[in-house]
Design an enzyme around this catalytic site. Sequence first.
Site, mmCIF file in Angstrom:
data_model
loop_
_atom_site.group_PDB
_atom_site.id
_atom_site.type_symbol
_atom_site.label_atom_id
_atom_site.label_comp_id
_atom_site.label_asym_id
_atom_site.label_seq_id
_atom_site.Cartn_x
_atom_site.Cartn_y
_atom_site.Cartn_z
ATOM 1 N N GLY A 182 -5.914 -41.934 12.154
ATOM 2 C CA GLY A 182 -5.295 -43.255 12.002
ATOM 3 C C GLY A 182 -4.691 -43.504 10.638
ATOM 4 C CG LEU B 43 -0.825 -39.306 8.851
ATOM 5 C CD1 LEU B 43 -0.425 -37.927 9.363
ATOM 6 C CD2 LEU B 43 -0.479 -39.454 7.375
ATOM 7 N N GLY B 44 -0.433 -43.191 11.313
ATOM 8 C CA GLY B 44 0.211 -44.017 12.322
ATOM 9 C C GLY B 44 -0.714 -44.112 13.523
ATOM 10 C CE1 TYR C 203 -23.975 -33.803 16.775
ATOM 11 C CE2 TYR C 203 -26.300 -33.960 17.255
ATOM 12 C CZ TYR C 203 -25.064 -34.551 17.154
ATOM 13 O OH TYR C 203 -24.911 -35.887 17.425
HETATM 14 C C1 LIG Z 1 -23.333 -41.230 20.581
HETATM 15 C C2 LIG Z 1 -22.145 -40.484 20.072
HETATM 16 C C3 LIG Z 1 -21.927 -39.194 20.491
HETATM 17 C C4 LIG Z 1 -20.832 -38.483 20.006
HETATM 18 N N1 LIG Z 1 -20.619 -37.227 20.483
HETATM 19 C C5 LIG Z 1 -19.549 -36.529 20.053
HETATM 20 C C6 LIG Z 1 -19.301 -35.216 20.554
HETATM 21 O O1 LIG Z 1 -20.037 -34.695 21.391
HETATM 22 N N2 LIG Z 1 -18.201 -34.565 20.085
HETATM 23 C C7 LIG Z 1 -17.352 -35.144 19.195
HETATM 24 O O2 LIG Z 1 -16.382 -34.503 18.838
HETATM 25 N N3 LIG Z 1 -17.578 -36.382 18.706
HETATM 26 C C8 LIG Z 1 -18.627 -37.091 19.122
HETATM 27 N N4 LIG Z 1 -18.852 -38.351 18.643
HETATM 28 C C9 LIG Z 1 -17.895 -38.942 17.679
HETATM 29 C C10 LIG Z 1 -16.756 -39.743 18.349
HETATM 30 O O3 LIG Z 1 -17.122 -40.112 19.645
HETATM 31 C C11 LIG Z 1 -15.474 -38.927 18.368
HETATM 32 O O4 LIG Z 1 -14.994 -38.827 17.065
HETATM 33 C C12 LIG Z 1 -14.376 -39.515 19.279
HETATM 34 O O5 LIG Z 1 -13.325 -38.597 19.359
HETATM 35 C C13 LIG Z 1 -13.842 -40.841 18.778
HETATM 36 O O6 LIG Z 1 -13.049 -41.410 19.807
HETATM 37 P P1 LIG Z 1 -12.809 -42.987 19.856
HETATM 38 O O7 LIG Z 1 -11.803 -43.265 20.894
HETATM 39 O O8 LIG Z 1 -14.076 -43.705 19.972
HETATM 40 O O9 LIG Z 1 -12.170 -43.221 18.414
HETATM 41 P P2 LIG Z 1 -12.523 -44.351 17.371
HETATM 42 O O10 LIG Z 1 -13.941 -44.296 16.989
HETATM 43 O O11 LIG Z 1 -12.010 -45.647 17.850
HETATM 44 O O12 LIG Z 1 -11.632 -43.849 16.140
HETATM 45 C C14 LIG Z 1 -11.965 -42.672 15.465
HETATM 46 C C15 LIG Z 1 -10.861 -42.376 14.442
HETATM 47 O O13 LIG Z 1 -9.644 -42.087 15.117
HETATM 48 C C16 LIG Z 1 -8.650 -43.063 14.804
HETATM 49 N N5 LIG Z 1 -7.969 -43.376 16.060
HETATM 50 C C17 LIG Z 1 -8.518 -43.759 17.238
HETATM 51 N N6 LIG Z 1 -7.548 -43.909 18.148
HETATM 52 C C18 LIG Z 1 -6.378 -43.622 17.533
HETATM 53 C C19 LIG Z 1 -5.022 -43.613 17.941
HETATM 54 N N7 LIG Z 1 -4.662 -43.919 19.185
HETATM 55 N N8 LIG Z 1 -4.086 -43.268 17.030
HETATM 56 C C20 LIG Z 1 -4.416 -42.937 15.753
HETATM 57 N N9 LIG Z 1 -5.680 -42.947 15.322
HETATM 58 C C21 LIG Z 1 -6.643 -43.275 16.204
HETATM 59 C C22 LIG Z 1 -9.399 -44.250 14.226
HETATM 60 O O14 LIG Z 1 -8.584 -44.999 13.350
HETATM 61 C C23 LIG Z 1 -10.554 -43.554 13.525
HETATM 62 O O15 LIG Z 1 -10.159 -43.064 12.287
HETATM 63 C C24 LIG Z 1 -19.946 -39.090 19.087
HETATM 64 C C25 LIG Z 1 -20.172 -40.407 18.692
HETATM 65 C C26 LIG Z 1 -21.256 -41.105 19.178
HETATM 66 C C27 LIG Z 1 -21.483 -42.516 18.760
#
Ligand SMILES: Cc1cc2nc3c(=O)[nH]c(=O)nc-3n(C[C@H](O)[C@H](O)[C@H](O)COP(=O)(O)OP(=O)(O)OC[C@H]3O[C@@H](n4cnc5c(N)ncnc54)[C@H](O)[C@@H]3O)c2cc1C
Length: 558
Positions: free
Chosen positions: A273, A275-276, A472
């Site tokens: 997020g 860059l855009g 992990y």
């Molecule tokens: C219980 C739990 C389990 C998890 N398990 C995993 C796992 O197994 N593997 C893993 O890789 N991660 C895991 N994560 C971390 C997280 O779920 C990942 O990073 C996931 O990809 C984030 O997706 P989100 O849609 O919730 O993004 P967000 O949390 O809403 O955003 C994450 C980042 O991406 C940016 N972002 C989101 N959407 C956009 C967009 N459309 N354009 C530009 N930037 C954007 C945000 O600004 C922020 O910097 C876990 C987290 C939790 C809480």
Amino acid sequence: MVTHFTEEISPSVWYGWGDPARAKPLAPGALEFLRRTLRLASVEAVHPPVDLANVRVGPSALDAMVLAELGAITGAGHVSTEAAERILHAGGKSTPDLLRRRSGDALDAPDAVVFPGSSAEVAELLALCAKRQLAVVAFGGGTSVVGGVEPLRGRFAGVITLDLRRMNRLLHVDPLSRTATFEAGIRGPAIEAALAPHGFTLGHFPQSHQEATLGGYVATRSAGQASTGYGRSDDLVKSAHLETPAGPFDAGSLAPGTAAGPKLLDVVVGSEGTLGVITRATLKVSPAPAAKVYGSWSFPSFAAGADALRRLRHDGVRGDMPHVCRLSDTDETASTFKLGGWKTGALSRYLSVRGQKTPALALFVWEGDGRQARARRRRSARILQRAGGIPLGPVPGMSWEHGRFSGPYLRDELLTRGVFVETLETAATWGRVEDTYASVRRAILDALEVNGAAAYVQTHISHVYSDGASLYFTFLSGLEKDALAQNARVKAAASNAIVAAGATITHHHAVGIDHAPYLGAEIGDLGIKVLAGIKNTLDPEGIMNPGKLIPIDTEETP
Ligand SMILES: Cc1cc2nc3c(=O)[nH]c(=O)nc-3n(C[C@H](O)[C@H](O)[C@H](O)COP(=O)(O)OP(=O)(O)OC[C@H]3O[C@@H](n4cnc5c(N)ncnc54)[C@H](O)[C@@H]3O)c2cc1C
């Protein structure tokens, strides 16, 4: 055909995970195991989150004119300054995020939450925010565990969060090329539901799958639990459309291969997020598997199990690798049996007789055509047994899969019971896996075991590569009075140990705020300048997600 069971749930409750009504409470035996192991006087549920009405949230800094301008773009009904909505968007889902909100602190909530419905609206919103000097946080599922959606104002007049939940459609499927194009706000279960009628799966199942979005996957380079088979999100993505303050940017190519200069898609993938806003992306999809075949093996130690995974990857036929490949260390194996309420008396005696007093359990899932998947398991079994594995049958793997999305609820209960719990991850080359494991584990224990406190650290490998594996760590201890300081202490100790071990500061959680201070050690000062230069081109005012990914003092350096 096996449809991946991935159930749609409502967006997470403000203080924790998902829909609390779905949480299964810990059994009395599991609670007693925790109490004894962590040497706690009690694990009574006496630390509940404050009532929503008592959460502190400041007034919105946006005046009526700016709110009207935002509403003119999306429709006034898609702009919210309600306290409840702002609290829901006050951060992600790391333990410190939850500790803050549970204690009633949402003073860092965004000034408004805006729900755009299209790329064109996102473009207009970014232009307005640049003009009004408002910081912008792109918000998918809000499941970041590294401070990625923290609404930092920085030097700006205010901060708005763009929640992409309305942009949730499958736009196109190309069955011949096996690709699909989605809007960025579509969540994990909806992705699978939309692909199922076409006979495809994305094959991307992070533990956060029920809440996380496609845009979040691409923005963070996430890795799913079946990524050993299907690949990580950065392997799957072919192209992405990014709306930036400098204009629209289409990165990547649908061509199967290209030599047209550096791969600019990699500028967008993992950009968090900064860059855009990714508004749509095209990813590779796979035929939904006809069958799943499970297997589990026990090893005399974590090191022996890790070496077995390496041999599976190196000595086996590449196509025989399981889609899911997980190895728990002996502590995680023990706690899985205890917390899961398994009756393991006979199994322990059997393994003990065979020289495995403290076993390390490995779980595997092979997907595809049933007959072929069974043949792949058979061939893999020979390698695993030669490496010292004792076969334990399909049940542990099936049981893990059944409960794999309910784990996050556990943290909410543990915090309520006064147990500190957090996770962190890294990856190392095969030659360094064992040392990295030992030194990071030691650093976590040393940071938690202060003033007579006890701690429990358990570890698993869940992603296996030709040249190494992920690690992990999950760690538990009694919640200290200043739990945020407790968290900061252990996070710093573990991060320093990771850097010293020459491993990566993050294998899949991304950088966010938490890992930004350590990024320079991994990509070098010039690497940080390259990132800052790209940001300066696409986001000259610096409004996009300030303070994330790029350490803050270098962010403005062109
Ligand atoms: C219980 C739990 C389990 C998890 N398990 C995993 C796992 O197994 N593997 C893993 O890789 N991660 C895991 N994560 C971390 C997280 O779920 C990942 O990073 C996931 O990809 C984030 O997706 P989100 O849609 O919730 O993004 P967000 O949390 O809403 O955003 C994450 C980042 O991406 C940016 N972002 C989101 N959407 C956009 C967009 N459309 N354009 C530009 N930037 C954007 C945000 O600004 C922020 O910097 C876990 C987290 C939790 C809480």
